[in-house]
Write an enzyme that holds these catalytic residues in place. Structure first.
Site, short mmCIF file in Angstrom:
data_model
loop_
_atom_site.label_atom_id
_atom_site.label_comp_id
_atom_site.label_asym_id
_atom_site.label_seq_id
_atom_site.Cartn_x
_atom_site.Cartn_y
_atom_site.Cartn_z
N ASP A 352 0.87 -1.16 0.00
CA ASP A 352 0.00 0.00 0.00
C ASP A 352 0.92 1.22 0.00
O ASP A 352 2.10 1.12 0.28
CB ASP A 352 -0.88 -0.04 1.26
CG ASP A 352 -1.85 1.12 1.32
OD1 ASP A 352 -2.33 1.53 0.26
OD2 ASP A 352 -2.11 1.62 2.43
N ASN A 682 22.93 -44.14 2.22
CA ASN A 682 23.23 -45.14 3.25
C ASN A 682 22.15 -46.20 3.34
O ASN A 682 22.43 -47.40 3.48
CB ASN A 682 23.40 -44.47 4.61
CG ASN A 682 24.80 -43.90 4.78
OD1 ASN A 682 25.68 -44.14 3.96
ND2 ASN A 682 25.01 -43.13 5.83
N ASN A 707 22.71 -42.58 12.45
CA ASN A 707 21.84 -41.46 12.07
C ASN A 707 21.84 -40.36 13.12
O ASN A 707 21.85 -39.17 12.80
CB ASN A 707 20.42 -42.01 11.86
CG ASN A 707 19.55 -41.05 11.06
OD1 ASN A 707 19.96 -40.56 10.03
ND2 ASN A 707 18.36 -40.78 11.56
#
Length: 989
Positions: A352, A682, A707
């Site tokens: 605006d 993996n 992991n």
């Protein structure tokens, strides 16, 4: 024709529809155009107001005067709603199965990670929501009405259609209402319509058909405020039927999906698909041909956990939280954390104008004589007029008084002639050195009516017709540049008396003009340039007119590519609008619904769209956009709808916010690329090895430890440095890019895993524990070290410096992997010491692997990097020609073909109207005439309303207009009416 030629500021638009309430039988056009008496009769009310019994009946019929509210969700529902991501669902399922199968430690790790991530998201957004609530201002809860013939205070919620409202300066208007009578009434409705100045309201009927919102001069909007004057009005619409209510109703709807949410959802679906296919294959093969079902299921579940980047929710939250904290230190509240990612991906910022790019404060910028030269006397006299007038000072008076200090101690006020809406000027009489001066200030056309001479270069000369034309032209020139203009005049008063009247406003000397504008914020220009450097295009969407908007663009050095106004958008279908929004960058005199349409069209074209606004009319686009930005002085509803709130007026935080968002996105993408490719590689290796090895290549608990350690090494990614080149252009989460990256770099990792398998079996004749230990170390080394290669596009990778935290976490994890086989902890996981020669092979493997990844990385990024770049590919973009441009062309055609050189404006417009099918906008007529004048094609005499055609017009017509689409039609219409054409073109037609 009279309404068109007499009112050059009117706008003809197609109505967007009518709201229901007490006016079911009448549309808004009738409410605006009928006499007050008929409106009161239709609403079954009178100036004595409704009876108490009737009020109760109408409350039951129409309901309370309240806006739609968003249903508040409980804290537990808000918390649980964060678990709906496909990625989170995979982890929860995998963790739950692990728990049921006895792997309690593994299940606990997964579930803690997920829950912690979701809690962090919930906590951050709750804190931001509370901070936003504290920003809300209190609103008026009672108002004055007339009921049973008596004035009384009632609660806002108790207003009903037909109520008679008594309003005065400072009041908030409690419903949409038609003015019954008014005195000096000015209303600030900028929050709803985008107009920068208060507007005058009267009770007069509006005769223009389908006027735009900004021209509803006898209508008051709910939520706007009275600046000056008093009024009596009748409530027409209440609650959700009001213009404000329509916006509020839109805000309680479910917000559309943002670009980041869409990308994250698609990524989750990709992981879900790959995980499902891989583990189903592994489970079926292992259970059918090799191992028992329970062991195969445990292995498959471990693969699912291993394949899923389970720290992604946590990494994203850490990234976003880090950015939110950094932005809060710069005075920015982030209400919705995910909006930071969208902030970085944004390639179009719609804004605006009033209050966002501008100060939303009127300032005096010019004080000039009739020739446009700076004139100090104009400033002094306008200052004296504003200083000594005792009525309610308008924003223009305030701007004059704030412009600078002027010593008025030698002046003595004698009298004043107050402002009224008939004269549209105010005069004061002052005395200095025993000489009296009457100074008038007001609408230039009204000032001119009382002037018989003018001051030029310090000399007073008689005002002839040529001089009047020059003054008129300067007034139109200033107005066409977007300035609000007042005229200033004076005369020496010889008759000394105590009281002066309107009759004394005669024989005055025209002195000059004072011009005002709502100026751009000081940092706006620099901010626009900085955003442009980041590849972000700015589009201005405003309720204000296009002339003022162009002036602001000029001040901010924004190239105007195309202008579209609200009445044109109302006539454009969505398919056409999709093309228009690409070529235009100014959208003026638009309604809130049209703002919404523009944002939706841009998003459908493939853009990530930000919207910045501060008014009620900005609330819908703030919600629809990918990231809604509001400012410190915004209305409550705008702050409520926004994702990000700027607490400082310095717009440079926009640039800093985008940079922060791009850094956040960059680090998030690092984790996704590393995690998916390494995990996929993996898990693919583990799945493949399990098919031909006599034992599992890695035990389920070893997979989970592997992991977990890999995730710990990546935990520092939110702190990592992002290459300057990366933040130069906007980017988005493109699933096709991630899929290609995973399927190319994952198998490269698997190649070296399989080489390790063959090495351990054929060279070392390794037992199961030695094999599993060796692969555990090798896979962890390749996974962790490859981070430093693929974290940057720069080649070679060591030219891009990672953060110290990432280096430390990576080295720590690798040290743990090397040492764990030699510790009691290794015994718990089934590790034993590998052969010493294995470490020599490990070094060779890692060096070759990283070199290969570096080589493939160059090729991959060169070929696929464009997928990440936020470059929209919309349908064919057709240059858009606005109705104003078309009107200018057709008006030039009429002027060229008319047989006479001097043409009356009214006559020209009659010819034009007889030849075209589109509505003629009077304000556009003024713009078009001034454009033709500045081009040297015509001369204008506004006072006599005449055009004089110049020779350049005929030359232009020969080159560009002859043979045009409407040339034969207009020529035929002119010949039929005037019996001949311009001799220059007679033979051509």
């Amino acid at each position: 024709m009279s309404s068109l030629t007499d009112k050059m500021a009117g706008v003809v638009v197609k109505a967007n529809g009518v709201a229901a309430n007490a006016s079911e039988l009448w549309g808004l056009e009738e409410i605006l155009s009928r006499p007050v008496e008929e409106v009161l009769t239709h609403l079954k009310t009178s100036l004595a107001g409704l009876s108490s019994e009737e009020v109760q009946r109408r409350l039951e019929t129409y309901g309370p005067n309240e806006l739609a509210k968003k249903k508040k969700r409980t804290a537990i529902v808000k918390f649980l709603s964060n678990f709906k991501s496909p990625l989170v669902i995979i982890l929860l399922i995998a963790g739950t199965i692990s728990g049921f199968l006895g792997e309690v430690v593994n299940a606990t790790i997964v579930l803690i990670m997920v829950t912690l991530s979701m809690f962090l998201l919930f906590y951050q957004e709750s804190r931001a929501e509370k901070a936003s609530e504290m920003l809300k201002k209190k609103i008026t809860t009672t108002t004055t009405v007339i009921r049973d013939g008596t004035k009384m205070e009632v609660k806002l919620a108790e207003i009903v259609p037909g109520d008679i409202l008594s309003l005065s300066a400072g009041d908030i208007i409690p419903a949409d209402a038609r003015v019954v009578n008014a005195k000096d009434l000015f209303v600030n409705q900028s929050a709803l319509t985008g107009e920068s100045l208060p507007v005058e309201k009267t009770s007069e009927q509006i005769l223009t058909k389908n006027p735009p919102l900004t021209e509803w001069s006898n209508y008051l909007f709910f939520g706007t405020s009275i600046v000056s004057g008093t009024a009596t009005a009748v409530a027409v619409k209440t609650g959700n039927a009001t213009e404000y209510g329509k916006i509020a109703k839109r805000l309680v709807e479910r917000p559309p999906e943002t670009e980041f949410e869409r990308g994250f959802r698609r990524f989750g679906m990709l992981i879900m698909q790959v995980t499902f296919i891989l583990i189903l294959f592994v489970f079926l093969i292992n259970s059918l041909f090799k191992r028992d079902v329970l062991e195969s299921l445990l292995f498959a579940v471990a693969l699912a956990v291993g394949l899923t980047p389970e720290l992604l929710p946590m990494i994203i939250m850490l990234n976003l939280s880090k950015s939110a904290i950094a932005m809060s230190k710069k005075g920015v509240i982030v209400k919705r954390l995910s909006s930071i990612q969208n902030f970085g991906s944004m390639d179009i910022l719609c804004t605006d104008k009033t209050g966002t790019l501008t100060e939303n404060t009127i300032k005096l910028v010019l004080h000039v004589d009739m020739e446009g030269k700076d004139n100090e006397k104009v400033l002094i006299y306008s200052f004296l007029n504003s200083y000594y007038q005792t009525g309610l000072k308008s924003p223009l008076d305030e701007a004059i008084l704030k412009h600078g200090e002027i010593d008025v101690k030698n002046y003595q006020k004698i009298d004043e002639i107050p402002f009224d809406f008939t004269r549209k000027r105010i005069s004061v009489v002052v005395e200095i050195d025993n000489k009296r001066i009457l100074i008038s200030k007001g609408a230039p056309e009204e000032i001119m009516k009382v002037c018989s001479s003018c001051e030029v270069g310090g000399a007073v000369v008689e005002m002839d017709s040529e001089m009047r034309s020059k003054i008129d032209q300067k007034y139109y020139d200033l107005s066409s540049e977007g300035f609000r203009v007042l005229g200033v005049a004076y005369r020496s008063v010889t008759e000394k008396k105590k009281v002066y009247s309107v009759n004394d406003e005669i024989g005055m000397v025209f002195l000059g003009f004072v011009a005002f504008i709502d100026p751009p914020k000081e940092t706006a220009r620099e901010s626009v340039q900085l955003l442009r450097k980041l590849g972000i295009e700015l589009k201005i969407i405003t309720g204000d007119n296009e002339i003022v908007t162009k002036k602001i663009c000029e001040a901010l050095n924004i190239e105007v590519k195309g202008v579209v106004i609200g009445n044109e958008i109302a006539q454009i279908e969505d398919d056409a609008l999709a093309r228009v929004v690409e070529s235009a960058n100014i959208f003026a005199r638009v309604t809130p619904a049209q703002k919404d349409r523009i944002i939706i069209a841009l998003k459908r074209n493939g853009h990530v769209v930000g919207y910045m606004g501060d008014g009620i009319n900005d609330a819908p686009p703030l919600k629809t956009s990918d990231v809604g930005i509001s400012v410190d002085n915004a209305v409550d509803v705008a702050k409520e709808s926004a994702d990000i709130i700027l607490l400082q007026s310095d717009l440079k935080v926009l640039y800093e916010g985008v940079v922060e968002g791009r850094k956040t996105f960059g680090n998030t993408m690092k984790y996704i690329m590393m995690g998916t490719s390494s995990n996929f590689g993996n898990m693919f290796s583990a799945a493949g090895g399990s098919l031909f090895l006599p034992f599992l290549p890695m035990r389920p608990i070893q997979i989970l430890l592997n992991n977990l350690l890999y995730d710990l090494s990546e935990f520092a990614i939110p702190t990592d440095n992002v290459d300057p080149e990366y933040i130069e252009k906007p980017k988005k989460m493109e699933v096709s890019f991630i899929r290609k990256f995973m399927f190319i770099f994952g198998p490269i990792s698997s190649v070296f895993d399989f080489l390790t398998f063959f090495l351990m079996i054929l060279v070392f004749s390794a037992s199961e524990p030695v094999f599993q230990t060796a692969w555990f170390i090798e896979s962890l080394f390749t996974q962790v070290l490859v981070i430093f290669v693929i974290r940057t596009r720069i080649s070679p990778f060591y030219k891009s410096r990672p953060s110290n935290a990432l280096l430390l976490s990576s080295v720590s994890v690798l040290a743990f992997a090397l040492l764990v086989p030699f510790t009691p902890i290794g015994d718990l996981f089934g590790f034993i010491e590998p052969p010493a020669l294995f470490y020599a092979f490990l070094v060779g493997y890692v060096v070759v692997y990283l070199a290969l990844v570096e080589f493939v990385k160059r090729w991959f990024f060169r070929k696929n990097y464009a997928l990440l770049e936020q470059v929209a590919t919309p349908k064919e973009v057709v240059p858009y020609r606005s109705l104003t441009a078309i009107l200018t062309r057709d008006m030039a055609t009429v002027i060229s073909l008319r047989p006479e050189n001097e043409i009356a404006i009214d006559s020209m417009l009659e010819d034009l109207q007889a030849s075209v099918s589109y509505p003629i906008d009077p304000e556009a007529v003024v713009q078009a005439l001034n454009h033709l004048r500045r081009a040297g094609f015509i001369k204008l005499n506004w006072r006599d309303r005449k055009i004089t055609r110049q020779e350049a017009m005929t030359d232009y017509a020969r080159k560009y207009l002859v043979g045009g689409k409407l040339w034969p039609t207009i020529a035929q219409a002119i010949r039929s009416k005037h019996m001949k054409l311009n001799p220059e073109f007679e033979q051509m037609n």
